[in-house]
Write an enzyme that holds these catalytic residues in place. Structure first.
Site, PDB file in Angstrom:
ATOM      1  N   HIS A 120      24.449  31.154   6.812  1.00 11.23           N
ATOM      2  CA  HIS A 120      25.107  32.295   7.440  1.00 11.23           C
ATOM      3  C   HIS A 120      24.178  32.823   8.548  1.00 11.23           C
ATOM      4  CE1 HIS A 120      28.377  35.475   6.681  1.00 11.23           C
ATOM      5  NE2 HIS A 120      27.799  35.777   7.829  1.00 11.23           N
ATOM      6  N   GLU A 166      31.042  30.424  10.214  1.00 10.01           N
ATOM      7  CA  GLU A 166      31.335  30.758  11.610  1.00 10.01           C
ATOM      8  C   GLU A 166      30.412  30.067  12.615  1.00 10.01           C
ATOM      9  OE1 GLU A 166      33.351  35.164  11.028  1.00 10.01           O
ATOM     10  OE2 GLU A 166      31.309  35.059  11.815  1.00 10.01           O
ATOM     11  N   ASN A 294      37.725  33.070   8.318  1.00  8.42           N
ATOM     12  CA  ASN A 294      37.364  34.459   8.570  1.00  8.42           C
ATOM     13  C   ASN A 294      38.296  34.985   9.650  1.00  8.42           C
ATOM     14  OD1 ASN A 294      35.309  34.081   6.777  1.00  8.42           O
ATOM     15  ND2 ASN A 294      33.641  34.310   8.252  1.00  8.42           N
ATOM     16  N   GLU A 357      36.680  36.028   4.859  1.00  8.89           N
ATOM     17  CA  GLU A 357      36.329  37.354   5.373  1.00  8.89           C
ATOM     18  C   GLU A 357      37.550  37.999   5.999  1.00  8.89           C
ATOM     19  OE1 GLU A 357      33.098  37.859   8.110  1.00  8.89           O
ATOM     20  OE2 GLU A 357      31.772  36.500   7.009  1.00  8.89           O
TER      21      GLU A 357
END
Length: 454
Positions: A120, A166, A294, A357
């Site tokens: 992350h 991401e 997300n 998310e």
């Protein structure tokens, strides 16, 4: 309150290591790029850093007890790469692994299903010094070796694994715009970082599966429906929408699910495309068990003649007030969930989806309002997004869970501590926790789910 989901639909919350753990230089942990970046003057909006933040390195049990009181089915957290491998490779820090071992056991004791994210954004600083992080191909291989170290320790109890979180944001904001760690402003490195992250993903999937055959493995991508910035776009503006969609969304989706990158995008950006070695795309296309999404809002594409090659810029802020949601305001777009999942059904084989998310702070980032516990806006937000999620499921999408961002008010990257997004309020001076109304709302939703499961 509504109970729209199937009996086995899971509901939980998400966090990330650097944003909550603290303990940034304790028990053998190495530096990450975020440790260095947040200590650099002027990089964080409110001047804060992640040295302490929610201090979960010293006390995770309080938060697990709170999650248990809220009936949480699952908890998504990330492992700090440099806490486990201080240099990013080589010698393992057993105290770091011990921390995550205890965390997993504590979650399981409360009946909370752990979802582990391996990366992350907190690249070990040693790998940045040696290889410029994921700008160097070597980091992809070291990432796979790190994944193997973690799964060897936790894989007997943790069955749900996410390789990357991401990758677009890490490449874009960390290496193109320089707003995130490591703070590089060089568009020429963007595609190197993007490609090497996906290569690392594929290598990590192989490493995880070589260790255990009983794992549920996926990747989390940020996703944005892309719209023209004007209500009456011309042909060039529509071309910008297509380019932006390929740049932000399809590059990663096509790589993971099709083993190729969008040809039209690469033909436009040919001077800066990454070097793709033989076998790279086959490695990236490793079969995954799910796609983590997300999702917050949509993007708006604008034609910019002065931007080399792409001629396009994307923004999350609408240029026309008519784009706004009638209840939630300008920055919310719940129906985008239906739009995105329709694409996954039609173009990517209808993969299993987890919304890994989704969340908000108060509109306008008003700190005083955001710190309140009677967060009616967040409740409205969740209600509308979960309603859209239900409609996507009814349309045929295989969506199996929702993770709200976030569990705790944390260190929100370049915004620091000034952007509270938790269903649990945190006083960062005293570490006092207070459950917000949105937390109780989510508790009741899960409780109604539980009644359906019995």
């Amino acid at each position: 309150m509504f109970t729209p989901f199937k009996k086995d639909f899971i509901i939980g919350t998400s966090t990330a290591a650097y944003q909550i753990e603290g303990g940034w230089n304790e028990d053998g942990k190495g530096l990450s790029i975020w440790d260095v970046f947040s200590h650099t003057k002027g990089k964080i909006r409110d001047g804060s850093n992640g040295d302490v933040t929610c201090d979960t390195y010293h006390d995770f049990q309080t938060d697990i007890d709170l999650m248990s009181s809220l009936n949480m089915d699952a908890y998504r957290f990330s492992v700090s790469w440099s806490r486990v491998l201080p240099e990013g490779k080589g010698a393992v820090n057993q105290k770091g692994l011990d921390y995550y071992d205890r965390l997993v056991n504590a979650l399981l004791e409360k009946g909370i299903r752990p979802f582990v994210t391996l990366f992350h954004w907190d690249t070990p600083y040693a790998l940045f010094q040696q290889y410029k992080g994921f700008a160097g191909r070597e980091t992809a291989q070291y990432f796979a070796e790190y994944a193997k170290v973690v799964v060897e320790r936790l894989g007997d109890r943790v069955k749900d694994w996410i390789t990357l979180n991401e990758p677009w944001e890490h490449a874009m904001f960390g290496h193109f715009l320089g707003e995130h760690a490591p703070g590089i402003k060089n568009p020429w490195t963007y595609f190197k970082v993007a490609h090497h992250q996906l290569l690392g993903h594929g290598l990590a999937v192989q490493a995880l599966r070589s260790e255990r055959s009983d794992l549920n493995i996926g990747i989390t991508l940020s996703q944005f429906p892309v719209y023209p910035a004007s209500f009456h776009p011309n042909e060039k503006e529509l071309d910008s929408v297509e380019m932006a969609d390929m740049f932000v969304n399809r590059f990663y989706l096509d790589g993971v699910f099709k083993g190729k990158y969008p040809e039209k995008l690469f033909s436009r950006l040919w001077p800066i495309v990454p070097k793709i070695a033989p076998g790279d795309m086959e490695t990236i296309r490793q079969p995954v068990d799910f796609l983590g999404v997300n999702y917050y809002t949509r993007m708006y594409a604008t034609r910019k003649w002065y931007i080399p090659f792409l001629k396009t810029w994307v923004d999350r802020n609408p240029s026309d007030e008519r784009y706004g949601h009638p209840v939630l305001g300008a920055h919310a777009f719940p129906d985008g969930l239906k739009e995105l999942t329709r694409r996954y059904r039609e173009e990517y084989g209808n993969p299993v989806i987890y919304i890994t998310e989704n969340g908000t702070t108060e509109p306008g980032h008003n700190l005083e309002e955001s710190q309140r516990t009677d967060d009616t806006y967040r409740i409205k937000y969740m209600s509308h997004y979960l309603g859209a999620l239900k409609e996507a499921i009814d349309e045929g999408s295989d969506i199996r869970g929702y993770f709200h961002w976030t569990t705790l008010d944390n260190f929100e990257w370049s915004s620091g501590l000034s952007c509270p997004m938790g269903i649990i309020k945190v006083d960062h001076k005293t570490q006092q926790r207070t459950i917000r109304d949105s937390g109780y709302w989510l508790r009741d939703l899960i409780a109604n789910q539980e009644s359906r499961r019995r």
